[in-house]
Design an enzyme around this catalytic site. Structure first.
Site, PDB file in Angstrom:
ATOM      1  N   ARG A 231      78.535  42.495  46.407  1.00  0.00           N
ATOM      2  CA  ARG A 231      77.760  41.825  45.089  1.00  0.00           C
ATOM      3  C   ARG A 231      77.370  40.653  45.526  1.00  0.00           C
ATOM      4  NH1 ARG A 231      76.972  46.523  43.989  1.00  0.00           N
ATOM      5  NH2 ARG A 231      77.491  47.565  42.053  1.00  0.00           N
ATOM      6  N   GLU A 260      69.141  40.343  41.901  1.00  0.00           N
ATOM      7  CA  GLU A 260      68.325  41.417  42.410  1.00  0.00           C
ATOM      8  C   GLU A 260      67.141  41.915  41.423  1.00  0.00           C
ATOM      9  OE1 GLU A 260      70.896  44.522  44.048  1.00  0.00           O
ATOM     10  OE2 GLU A 260      71.682  42.967  45.079  1.00  0.00           O
ATOM     11  N   HIS A 278      69.141  45.963  49.008  1.00  0.00           N
ATOM     12  CA  HIS A 278      70.536  46.896  48.450  1.00  0.00           C
ATOM     13  C   HIS A 278      70.276  48.240  48.854  1.00  0.00           C
ATOM     14  CE1 HIS A 278      73.527  46.679  45.042  1.00  0.00           C
ATOM     15  NE2 HIS A 278      73.769  47.765  45.826  1.00  0.00           N
TER      16      HIS A 278
HETATM   17  C1  8YV Z   1      74.029  51.533  43.817  1.00  0.00           C
HETATM   18  C2  8YV Z   1      75.829  50.074  44.394  1.00  0.00           C
HETATM   19  O1  8YV Z   1      74.765  52.415  43.031  1.00  0.00           O
HETATM   20  O2  8YV Z   1      77.726  51.789  44.422  1.00  0.00           O
HETATM   21  C3  8YV Z   1      77.201  50.665  43.984  1.00  0.00           C
HETATM   22  O3  8YV Z   1      78.033  49.850  43.357  1.00  0.00           O
HETATM   23  O4  8YV Z   1      75.742  49.048  44.061  1.00  0.00           O
HETATM   24  C4  8YV Z   1      74.987  51.092  44.872  1.00  0.00           C
HETATM   25  O5  8YV Z   1      75.321  52.292  45.491  1.00  0.00           O
HETATM   26  C5  8YV Z   1      72.730  52.225  44.380  1.00  0.00           C
HETATM   27  O6  8YV Z   1      71.954  50.877  44.421  1.00  0.00           O
HETATM   28  C6  8YV Z   1      71.895  52.995  43.383  1.00  0.00           C
HETATM   29  O7  8YV Z   1      71.905  52.872  42.098  1.00  0.00           O
END
Ligand code: 8YV
Length: 325
Positions: A231, A260, A278
């Site tokens: 993150r 983001e 991302h």
């Molecule tokens: C998001 C993510 O789910 O799993 C996570 O925590 O940040 C990603 O896999 C992806 O951007 C789709 O929403």
């Protein structure tokens, strides 16, 4: 009667259609005034389908007294108030187990890209500079020291891959993981000082916010690389920009950012950072599996009373959220 659920945003045409077939879906992103739409929504909302970047805003959670289950596409649940869900008996599910390989694959790709300067070399060729200039030498990753921050499923998948590159591996995290072959280091600064590459696979949220500080970057040093597939909030972005621009670290590769999809302008001018939008879990195969699990968690809850892949115990790991006004 179909259970009433709320969807915070479009997920994919296929999943949106399947959700609409199985449930009575309130499509929140299509409502001009979401909170007012809830008031007129008819049957009580019992479930939510959402994604990790959106989570569940606090005021939405508070506005749904009949909520029983949240199914999130993703594993980073830092935008859902897990403690209050637990207190209210709301089950929360993430897509655990199906995206670790993909995110770890990308982490390895970014490690190689940053150290071998692949993206930079590609820009060099496209700009027609090869016939006039020599591309500078890069850094080998085989045999280097890798520090992993957060040895969860993704961190372990990174470690297994890095072992095939003969990398020496250590990790840090909230506690030592028994039964892992990798050495535990309880201080992040010490790990950074030891490592050639620091890879972040830790959870987001309050407990990790800004943990990669100016001090950690200084410890990583001018030969070190930072890779972030976790993150953006985990890194002090201003300190990172300073370290990249001033040669405090050798380079970085970032799949995630604090705000983001906004990437601080200053990153764009730097050659020694790889910037991605991302895409850690962004393959057709993994998204298909994640989406199937979002649906399965909801189906399972409404059929059996339990989701399939529940969130682990909540800490205070969340970012306060609110609905757009
Ligand atoms: C998001 C993510 O789910 O799993 C996570 O925590 O940040 C990603 O896999 C992806 O951007 C789709 O929403």
């Amino acid at each position: 009667m179909k259970p009433r659920i709320l969807q915070t945003g479009a997920l994919s045409p296929g999943l949106d259609a399947q959700l609409a077939e199985e449930f009575d879906v309130l499509r929140l992103w299509e409502c001009d005034t979401p909170l007012a739409a809830l008031a007129d929504s008819g049957a009580p909302v019992r479930g939510i389908a959402t994604s990790a970047p959106v989570g569940v805003p606090d005021d939405l959670l508070a506005a749904l007294p009949d909520l029983e289950v949240i199914s999130c596409r993703g594993v980073g649940l830092d935008r859902i108030d897990l403690a209050s869900c637990r207190a209210r008996g709301i089950q929360v599910a993430g897509t655990f187990g199906v995206l670790s390989d993909c995110v770890a694959d990308l982490a390895l790709g970014l490690m190689i890209d940053a150290a071998r300067r692949i993206s930079e070399a590609e820009r060099f060729v496209r700009a027609g500079r090869w016939s006039r200039e020599k591309f500078p030498l890069a850094t080998r990753i085989s045999g280097q020291r890798l520090g992993i921050v957060g040895l969860g499923q993704i961190g372990q998948a990174v470690a297994r891959r890095a072992a095939a590159f003969d990398m020496e591996i250590r990790y840090t995290g909230r506690m030592e993981k028994i039964g892992q072959p990798w050495a535990y280091e309880d201080s992040l600064v010490e790990l950074a000082a030891w490592a050639d590459m620091l890879v972040l696979t830790v959870l987001g949220g309050a407990s990790t916010e800004g943990m990669v500080s100016a001090e950690v970057l200084e410890a990583l040093g001018p030969r070190g690389y930072l890779i972030n597939v976790a993150r953006g909030s985990v890194v002090d972005e201003a300190a990172l920009l300073g370290a990249l621009a001033g040669g405090g670290i050798a380079g970085a590769a970032l799949d995630v950012f604090a705000d983001e999809p906004h990437v601080p302008e200053a990153f764009l001018a730097l050659e020694n950072v790889v910037l991605l939008p991302h895409i850690g879990s962004g393959t057709k195969e993994t998204r298909r599996d994640m989406e199937a699990l979002v649906l399965r968690n909801l189906q399972s809850y409404f059929r059996t009373g339990a989701v399939v892949t529940p969130a682990p115990d909540p800490g205070a790991e969340r970012v306060p959220q609110s609905l757009p006004v």
